[in-house]
Design a protein around this motif. Sequence first.
Motif, short mmCIF file in Angstrom:
data_model
loop_
_atom_site.label_atom_id
_atom_site.label_comp_id
_atom_site.label_asym_id
_atom_site.label_seq_id
_atom_site.Cartn_x
_atom_site.Cartn_y
_atom_site.Cartn_z
N ALA A 161 0.84 -1.19 0.00
CA ALA A 161 0.00 0.00 0.00
C ALA A 161 0.88 1.24 0.00
O ALA A 161 1.39 1.63 1.03
CB ALA A 161 -0.89 -0.01 1.22
N PRO A 162 1.10 1.86 -1.15
CA PRO A 162 2.00 3.01 -1.18
C PRO A 162 1.30 4.25 -0.67
O PRO A 162 0.08 4.30 -0.65
CB PRO A 162 2.32 3.16 -2.67
CG PRO A 162 1.12 2.59 -3.36
CD PRO A 162 0.52 1.55 -2.45
N SER A 164 0.61 8.13 -1.38
CA SER A 164 0.75 8.98 -2.57
C SER A 164 0.78 10.44 -2.18
O SER A 164 0.29 10.82 -1.14
CB SER A 164 -0.44 8.73 -3.49
OG SER A 164 -1.62 8.95 -2.76
N GLY A 165 1.34 11.21 -3.05
CA GLY A 165 1.31 12.66 -2.86
C GLY A 165 2.12 13.15 -1.67
O GLY A 165 1.87 14.21 -1.15
N THR A 166 3.06 12.37 -1.20
CA THR A 166 3.84 12.82 -0.04
C THR A 166 5.23 13.20 -0.52
O THR A 166 5.84 12.48 -1.28
CB THR A 166 3.97 11.68 0.97
OG1 THR A 166 2.68 11.13 1.17
CG2 THR A 166 4.48 12.20 2.29
N THR A 167 5.71 14.32 -0.03
CA THR A 167 7.03 14.75 -0.48
C THR A 167 8.02 14.78 0.67
O THR A 167 8.94 15.55 0.67
CB THR A 167 6.93 16.17 -1.06
OG1 THR A 167 6.34 16.98 -0.05
CG2 THR A 167 6.09 16.20 -2.30
N VAL A 168 7.74 13.92 1.69
CA VAL A 168 8.61 14.03 2.86
C VAL A 168 9.94 13.31 2.73
O VAL A 168 10.70 13.28 3.66
CB VAL A 168 7.91 13.45 4.12
CG1 VAL A 168 7.30 14.54 4.93
CG2 VAL A 168 6.90 12.41 3.76
N SER A 169 10.20 12.68 1.58
CA SER A 169 11.43 11.90 1.58
C SER A 169 12.22 12.04 0.31
O SER A 169 11.83 12.67 -0.63
CB SER A 169 11.07 10.45 1.77
OG SER A 169 12.20 9.70 1.45
N GLU A 170 13.36 11.37 0.35
CA GLU A 170 14.26 11.47 -0.80
C GLU A 170 14.15 10.26 -1.74
O GLU A 170 14.37 10.37 -2.91
CB GLU A 170 15.72 11.54 -0.31
CG GLU A 170 16.05 12.78 0.48
CD GLU A 170 15.75 12.65 1.96
OE1 GLU A 170 16.27 11.73 2.59
OE2 GLU A 170 14.99 13.47 2.48
N ALA A 172 12.71 5.92 -2.54
CA ALA A 172 11.65 4.94 -2.27
C ALA A 172 12.11 3.53 -2.60
O ALA A 172 13.00 3.32 -3.41
CB ALA A 172 10.43 5.29 -3.11
N VAL A 173 11.49 2.56 -1.92
CA VAL A 173 11.79 1.14 -2.20
C VAL A 173 10.50 0.36 -2.09
O VAL A 173 9.46 0.92 -1.86
CB VAL A 173 12.78 0.55 -1.16
CG1 VAL A 173 14.14 1.12 -1.30
CG2 VAL A 173 12.24 0.72 0.24
N THR A 174 10.58 -0.96 -2.22
CA THR A 174 9.36 -1.74 -2.04
C THR A 174 9.00 -1.75 -0.56
O THR A 174 9.88 -1.82 0.28
CB THR A 174 9.56 -3.19 -2.52
OG1 THR A 174 10.65 -3.72 -1.78
CG2 THR A 174 9.86 -3.24 -3.99
N PHE A 254 3.31 -0.35 5.27
CA PHE A 254 4.68 0.10 4.99
C PHE A 254 4.58 1.28 4.04
O PHE A 254 3.75 1.31 3.14
CB PHE A 254 5.48 -1.03 4.31
CG PHE A 254 5.76 -2.16 5.25
CD1 PHE A 254 6.71 -2.03 6.24
CD2 PHE A 254 5.05 -3.34 5.15
CE1 PHE A 254 6.95 -3.07 7.13
CE2 PHE A 254 5.28 -4.38 6.03
CZ PHE A 254 6.24 -4.23 7.02
N SER A 255 5.46 2.24 4.24
CA SER A 255 5.53 3.37 3.33
C SER A 255 6.49 3.02 2.21
O SER A 255 7.35 2.17 2.35
CB SER A 255 6.04 4.59 4.09
OG SER A 255 6.37 5.62 3.19
N LYS A 256 6.31 3.71 1.07
CA LYS A 256 7.29 3.53 -0.01
C LYS A 256 8.59 4.26 0.32
O LYS A 256 9.62 4.02 -0.28
CB LYS A 256 6.73 4.13 -1.31
CG LYS A 256 5.77 3.20 -2.02
CD LYS A 256 5.62 3.57 -3.49
CE LYS A 256 5.21 5.02 -3.70
NZ LYS A 256 4.90 5.30 -5.10
N LEU A 257 8.50 5.18 1.28
CA LEU A 257 9.68 5.98 1.60
C LEU A 257 10.65 5.18 2.45
O LEU A 257 10.25 4.34 3.24
CB LEU A 257 9.23 7.20 2.40
CG LEU A 257 8.05 7.96 1.78
CD1 LEU A 257 7.47 8.95 2.75
CD2 LEU A 257 8.50 8.65 0.51
N VAL A 258 11.95 5.43 2.27
CA VAL A 258 12.91 4.76 3.14
C VAL A 258 13.56 5.73 4.11
O VAL A 258 14.23 5.32 5.04
CB VAL A 258 14.06 4.07 2.36
CG1 VAL A 258 13.57 2.77 1.78
CG2 VAL A 258 14.62 4.97 1.31
N ASN A 259 13.35 7.03 3.87
CA ASN A 259 13.97 7.99 4.78
C ASN A 259 13.07 9.21 4.90
O ASN A 259 12.57 9.71 3.90
CB ASN A 259 15.35 8.39 4.24
CG ASN A 259 16.08 9.28 5.23
OD1 ASN A 259 15.97 9.10 6.43
ND2 ASN A 259 16.79 10.27 4.73
#
Length: 536
Positions: A161-162, A164-170, A172-174, A254-259
Amino acid sequence: MDGIVTDVAVGVKRGSDELLSGSVLNSPNSNMSSMVVTANGNDNKKFKGDDKMDGAPSRVLHIRKLPGEVTETEVIALGLPFGKVTNILMLKGKNQAFLELATEEAAITMVNYYSAVTPHLRNQPIYIQYSNHKELKTDNTLNQRAQAVLQAVTAVQATNAPISGTTVSESAVTPAQSPVLRIIIDNMYYPVTLDVLHQIFSKFGAVLKIITFTKNNQFQALLQYGDPVNAQQAKLALDGQNIYNACCTLRIDFSKLVNLNVKYNNDKSRDYTRPDLPSGDGQPALDPAIAAAFAKETSLLGLPVAAVPGALSPLAIPNAAAAAAAAAAGRVGMPGVSAGGNTVLLVSNLNEEMVTPQSLFTLFGVYGDVQRVKILYNKKDSALIQMADGNQSQLAMSHLNGQKMYGKIIRVTLSKHQTVQLPREGLDDQGLTKDFGNSPLHRFKKPGSKNFQNIFPPSATLHLSNIPPSVAEEDLRTLFANTGGTVKAFKFFQDHKMALLQMSTVEEAIQALIDLHNYNLGENHHLRVSFSKSTI
């Protein structure tokens, strides 16, 4: 609690060490490897436990020293980050388990990882080694539960479940590899602070960063662990659990973001690795002492949060917000800890020249319905305050401990008293004890009242409502300036029935709220004052 799995013994003790357990069958809708299914009724030595620490690699791992109440889900979570888990056998009586992974490589990776990082379940260190057995042969008639758990886990792994529309990170991964969780809170009748989230999720590993925000009218958070393994474990253990009784349900993906890229340390976002960050947008900066405490807090994660039912003492957690959160954490998926909690607070270091039961009623009434207040006869800088329920006393403690009232920093902790006693009939205690049980000023009497959604920490900006049409900005500025502070900014809402008013400090705003909440503005309008999360 309505998590996926409840705890049921899987290994069934029979005779001496003769054990039967079920297996996971290959169902049409599961993508699990088929496995050897044999009855092990006569093979009573098979699962006595592997005693030698280092065997030849095997895809079956032997896990020892498990806490007594641990669930299959938590054990499976240990293996998930390394690959597919194909079978599990729990030996409840021995505090051991066997975990089978799909490949030997996955098992080797897992053993290597946990030889460098000691694995913990429920804050206890556990031990993982290769088993002497090359596969788990388990009986299919009993282990329905493990089948259900493994299927649920597989389903969880398959969901990506990704966000969307979030710009908090640099980057992405699975999702399954991400150390970042996306948390949505449903049925939010009580506010859930960043500290509460930190305390709950810290039970599964070091929390590095948290960002909270509201999206689609839902309170959400992104929370980053130092390790994806911790994120896996937290998701499995907490998804679907309630923070407080029958409300504040955690929905975790899980988020798509890693950081996460955190710019400010305030009540919306925090980077625990960088206590030096500015607070931004007019939020009070983290007190350096508290910042240091937060940095230290990650080293305190070994503590048994609220291990003693009902005894929700601050448990060596450095600040009261975290203590309140500990109480909440204790309630998450922890049977035996009553959500009632202690309703009586002990408030100390009060200004005894100034404080009255009424002023304490007004201030603490922002966070719950105060039933009784007693200023102690022999120690007039201390008072007992009885709230309507344990959640409200937790809220009041987390928001008011360390705030300034009448020039003194007050301390708020849970009292050992269960109720506040009224003075005996005919005994004059000089007005030190007051019963507010029937007060018309309770903010939270009505279930589902809007007031539940507007509980914020003390701030310099106050929200004013119930203003009559005849009262102008100048009148309100003068009224609030007369409380001894400076009015820095003022803004009416469109209908002029509500306004925001900013004092120059939080202490001035607290004073103004105590003095002017319920102030009669004429035309049968009594002013309502609360803390605002906005700035002007």
